[in-house]
Design a protein around this motif. Structure first.
Motif, short mmCIF file in Angstrom:
data_model
loop_
_atom_site.label_atom_id
_atom_site.label_comp_id
_atom_site.label_asym_id
_atom_site.label_seq_id
_atom_site.Cartn_x
_atom_site.Cartn_y
_atom_site.Cartn_z
N GLU A 274 2.57 9.27 4.57
CA GLU A 274 2.67 8.54 5.84
C GLU A 274 3.07 9.47 6.98
OE1 GLU A 274 3.96 4.12 4.23
OE2 GLU A 274 5.47 5.43 5.13
N ARG B 4 -3.54 12.73 2.15
CA ARG B 4 -3.84 11.61 3.03
C ARG B 4 -2.97 10.38 2.72
NH1 ARG B 4 -9.66 9.72 3.81
NH2 ARG B 4 -8.52 8.62 5.48
N GLY C 119 -8.37 -2.30 -0.34
CA GLY C 119 -8.20 -1.94 1.06
C GLY C 119 -8.05 -0.44 1.24
N MET C 120 -7.33 0.21 0.34
CA MET C 120 -7.14 1.67 0.39
C MET C 120 -8.46 2.38 0.10
SD MET C 120 -3.42 1.87 -1.54
CE MET C 120 -3.11 3.62 -1.27
N GLN C 121 -9.29 1.75 -0.75
CA GLN C 121 -10.60 2.33 -1.05
C GLN C 121 -11.49 2.27 0.19
OE1 GLN C 121 -13.45 2.22 -4.82
NE2 GLN C 121 -13.36 0.20 -3.87
N GLU C 122 -11.44 1.18 0.93
CA GLU C 122 -12.24 1.04 2.15
C GLU C 122 -11.83 2.08 3.19
OE1 GLU C 122 -11.79 -2.96 3.46
OE2 GLU C 122 -12.94 -3.83 1.78
N GLU C 123 -10.56 2.48 3.16
CA GLU C 123 -10.07 3.49 4.10
C GLU C 123 -10.40 4.91 3.62
OE1 GLU C 123 -5.95 3.06 5.20
OE2 GLU C 123 -6.06 0.89 4.94
N LEU D 233 -9.07 6.40 0.99
CA LEU D 233 -7.89 7.06 0.42
C LEU D 233 -8.03 7.27 -1.08
CD1 LEU D 233 -5.06 5.11 2.30
CD2 LEU D 233 -6.01 7.36 2.84
N GLU E 216 0.83 -1.21 0.00
CA GLU E 216 0.00 0.00 0.00
C GLU E 216 0.87 1.26 0.00
OE1 GLU E 216 -2.47 -3.30 1.60
OE2 GLU E 216 -0.40 -2.58 1.89
#
Length: 221
Positions: free
Chosen positions: A221, A218, A197-201, A203, A153
């Motif tokens: 890090e 966003r 996974g990044m979409q669920e967050e 981002l 990621e």
């Protein structure tokens, strides 16, 4: 009410310039003011750069493609904004991106000849111009030597951040999943899982052949 000249003074190239010097400049140079509708192409990739192009109001979309056209990044910039000042000099004096009006915009252009013969006589203008070019060169150099993250990621985020001018605001990346996987040296399945996974967050948002990043800040890090 803010005038066009007030807006020009907000641009980094003119900041710090004495009022009498700016008035003198305006008395010498022929400023070319033009208005454009949303969708109008302001500057096309590959066109020769023979002038400085200032966006005075509105918003533009700037799109840059890889050399093989396998992926394209699009960024959005609000006025006041200066289009590719680094293209005015150097070995390659052509624009590397295509810039399109996203809303109605008003622009002003200043010829390269006037920049060289008149504007460079003002020390503050020379310093501002050198700072813009130097900052851009230093940013590119730092990106080359930055450590590549181990986590997938983070590598995806690094790929996005290393290809954009400003690490904030909305960005659009047009790329096929296979191409992204090859670019960051991983499998298509792993990249797909990481992106979801990044979409669920929140981002990014995935579309067919397109990744929308609502706010690139966003991803840092």
């Amino acid at each position: 009410m803010e005038t066009m000249y007030d807006t020009l003074l907000q641009l980094p190239l003119f900041q710090g310039l004495a009022h009498e010097d700016f008035t003198s400049i305006l008395g010498k140079v022929k400023l070319h003011f033009t208005k454009h509708r949303a969708g109008d192409v302001l500057v096309k990739k590959g066109a020769a750069c023979g002038q400085l192009v200032f966006i005075l109001n509105g918003e533009i979309a700037s799109s840059t493609s890889s050399t093989d056209n396998s992926y394209t990044f699009t960024e959005f910039f609000q006025a006041p904004y200066l289009i590719e000042p680094q293209a005015l000099f150097g070995m390659n004096t052509c624009y590397v991106s295509t810039h399109v009006a996203r809303t109605e915009v008003r622009i002003v252009t200043i010829s390269k000849a006037f920049v060289m013969n008149d504007l460079f006589r003002y020390e503050i203008f020379r310093l501002n111009y050198m700072n813009i070019i130097s900052n851009r060169a230093q940013t590119c150099y730092n990106r080359l030597w930055a450590k590549v993250p181990d986590k997938l990621e983070a590598r995806i985020a690094n790929f996005i951040l290393s290809h954009i001018e400003r690490p904030s605001g909305e960005k659009i990346l047009k790329i096929k999943m296979e191409e992204l996987a090859d670019t960051i040296n991983d499998t298509r399945l792993s990249v797909s899982k990481a992106l979801n996974g990044m979409q669920e967050e929140g981002l990014l948002t995935l579309h067919r052949g397109e990744i929308v990043i609502p706010d690139a800040e966003r991803l840092i890090e």
